[in-house]
Scaffold this motif. Structure first.
Motif, mmCIF file in Angstrom:
data_model
loop_
_atom_site.group_PDB
_atom_site.id
_atom_site.type_symbol
_atom_site.label_atom_id
_atom_site.label_comp_id
_atom_site.label_asym_id
_atom_site.label_seq_id
_atom_site.Cartn_x
_atom_site.Cartn_y
_atom_site.Cartn_z
ATOM 1 N N GLY A 140 26.678 34.453 26.102
ATOM 2 C CA GLY A 140 25.657 34.721 27.113
ATOM 3 C C GLY A 140 25.894 33.889 28.350
ATOM 4 O O GLY A 140 26.813 33.053 28.401
ATOM 5 N N GLU A 151 22.886 33.917 33.948
ATOM 6 C CA GLU A 151 21.771 34.867 33.892
ATOM 7 C C GLU A 151 21.151 34.935 35.289
ATOM 8 O O GLU A 151 20.273 34.142 35.645
ATOM 9 N N ARG A 195 23.568 27.762 27.515
ATOM 10 C CA ARG A 195 24.049 29.129 27.307
ATOM 11 C C ARG A 195 24.368 29.306 25.829
ATOM 12 O O ARG A 195 24.790 28.375 25.141
ATOM 13 N N ARG A 196 24.149 30.504 25.354
ATOM 14 C CA ARG A 196 24.462 30.808 23.967
ATOM 15 C C ARG A 196 25.914 31.255 23.861
ATOM 16 O O ARG A 196 26.365 32.131 24.599
#
Length: 494
Positions: free
Chosen positions: A412, A377, A406-407
């Motif tokens: 993600g 991100e 992180r998902r």
């Protein structure tokens, strides 16, 4: 009791056993006192309430667990004239209640605490005897550090009392303090926890798991004040732990960390760090990351007691693990990869390895920049890097002092979570921009800064954050620092 019942079944059958079970006494009620856990100024007499006929109460004051044969029999009253952790069971007709633990703390007496029955040493390391440390060092005549100041300081924050069998803390075979560098579930001990506000009785008393927490601070020659981790599990009857730890409303926690502070503290072995000892840096870094709009572990200061002995100021904080990330970013903890620096704590590191493979190969096109942006991100990463460059973090590499998550579902990018910023804000002259280490945040920064779009993005964000009204502007940054100081300053004498 069960062995007796099973033996009886061999002789008189099911009907006879049913009759014996029906005749068994009901579960024994736990002892109840006329004084709850709390802060007390004067001696008092503790009295048991509503003890059924035929019930004997057994108590201990050393943290050990009483049972039908261990512990002193208590009559109708028990005198309390010094800080006391009382553990008690009720015994009736061969049955024993669960253990109930209460903590009676006395700030007026605490500055002269002694521990004559505890071990004088905490083992040997590298041929050096490690002395036990239990007494407080009161400094008569030193402004802000004499006994009356310490007593006032002990009343300025909530108190957290941890009670557990003394061998679980100090014994050569299984003591957490003697084996402070051990980790994992094999070095988790059962403790009773009482949270006592500055005024009024304790608002919680629960059992939990207790471990030593941290990295370098675990080393006994580094500091005699170790950090701890509290774990709330079903086997302790608290999963999750629900309480207003950070203010109303009550929230649920699977774990909490008790940060003792090591770098830039009065206990640090390096004189340079002792001279700049100050206990707000890490809190300021996390609070600033939150002010920048990102998830950050909350914390609040408490006074910690171990088996009634004062153990210093600690900060109760959230652990920025997968559960924390799920609460902040959505989904369930099982949906996340999470790591504590170079240690995977949830999920796996497939995406992590892929992230650094892409970054270390260099960014040569917009497509490669976008590919890396799917794994990281980038806007959140820019803020994280700017904060740590602003603070001139002197203690972070691939192996320490940050978390990331992180998902996985839906997929993600990694977000970095601020942690352990004790080696920040040391000197206005510090500049850590050249710091680099593979699989660390700064390695990502150095690879990304080679791409023009990232350089433009970080310049624009720096201008916004450093503007007079921005989170890193002089006014807001100083005000945030002052707010933290106003909370902690009244307790510092202790």
């Amino acid at each position: 009791m069960l062995r007796v019942v099973l033996a009886a079944a061999r002789f008189c059958g099911v009907a006879c056993v049913s009759a014996r079970l029906a005749a068994a006494p009901p579960s024994v009620e736990v002892p109840q006192w006329d004084h709850p856990s709390g802060i007390y100024s004067n001696d008092f007499t503790l009295r048991a309430l509503a003890t059924p006929e035929g019930t004997q109460i057994r108590v201990t004051v050393d943290g050990s667990l009483p049972n039908a044969i261990h512990g002193d029999p208590m009559e109708a009253f028990f005198p309390i004239h010094s800080p006391t952790v009382l553990r008690a069971v009720a015994v009736r007709e061969g049955q024993v209640s669960r253990v109930v633990t209460t903590s009676y703390l006395m700030p007026e007496v605490t500055p002269v605490q002694e521990a004559p029955f505890l071990p004088k040493t905490w083992g040997i390391r590298d041929g050096q005897v490690l002395p036990g440390a239990y007494r407080m060092q009161v400094l008569p005549g030193v402004p802000g550090a004499d006994r009356k100041d310490v007593v006032a300081a002990l009343r300025s924050l909530p108190s957290l009392s941890l009670v557990l069998p003394p061998e679980d803390l100090w014994s050569a075979s299984r003591g957490l303090y003697v084996h402070s560098e051990e980790s994992g579930e094999g070095w988790e001990r059962t403790a009773s926890l009482q949270w006592i506000p500055t005024n009024g009785p304790a608002w919680t008393s629960v059992d939990c798991g207790l471990r030593i927490q941290g990295g370098w601070s675990r080393r006994p020659e580094e500091s005699p004040k170790h950090s701890f981790r509290l774990l709330f599990r079903k086997r302790y009857g608290t999963a999750p732990f629900r309480a207003p730890v950070f203010g109303e409303p009550a929230e649920s926690f699977g774990t909490l960390i008790l940060r003792g502070g090591n770098n830039n503290s009065w206990l640090h072995p390096a004189a340079e760090e002792r001279t700049r000892a100050e206990y707000l840096r890490d809190s300021w870094m996390r609070a600033t990351h939150a002010a920048m709009g990102h998830p950050a572990a909350r914390g609040r200061w408490v006074h910690l007691y171990l088996n009634g002995l004062y153990w210093g100021i600690y900060q109760v904080t959230e652990r920025p693990d997968a559960a924390f990330a799920a609460h902040a970013l959505g989904g369930a903890a099982a949906d996340y990869d999470a790591r504590n620096a170079d240690k995977v704590i949830s999920g796996d590191e497939t995406a992590w390895k892929q992230l650094f493979t892409v970054a270390n190969a260099g960014i040569h096109s917009e497509a490669e920049y976008e590919h890396l942006g799917a794994l990281l991100e980038i806007p959140a990463f820019i803020d994280f890097i700017l904060l740590n460059l602003y603070g001139a973090n002197a203690d972070w590499d691939r192996g320490s002092n940050w978390y990331a998550a992180r998902r996985r579902v839906p997929a993600g990018g990694y977000q970095f979570l601020e942690w352990d910023g004790e080696r920040t804000l040391e000197s206005p002259k510090d500049n850590r921009i050249s710091t680099d280490d593979d699989e660390s945040p700064m390695r990502l920064f150095h690879r990304l800064r080679e791409w023009p779009a990232f350089r433009m993005a970080i310049q624009q964000r720096a201008r916004a954050l450093l503007a007079p009204e921005g989170p890193l502007g002089p006014g807001p940054a100083a005000q945030r620092y002052a707010r933290l100081a106003s909370t902690l300053e009244p307790a510092i004498a202790a």
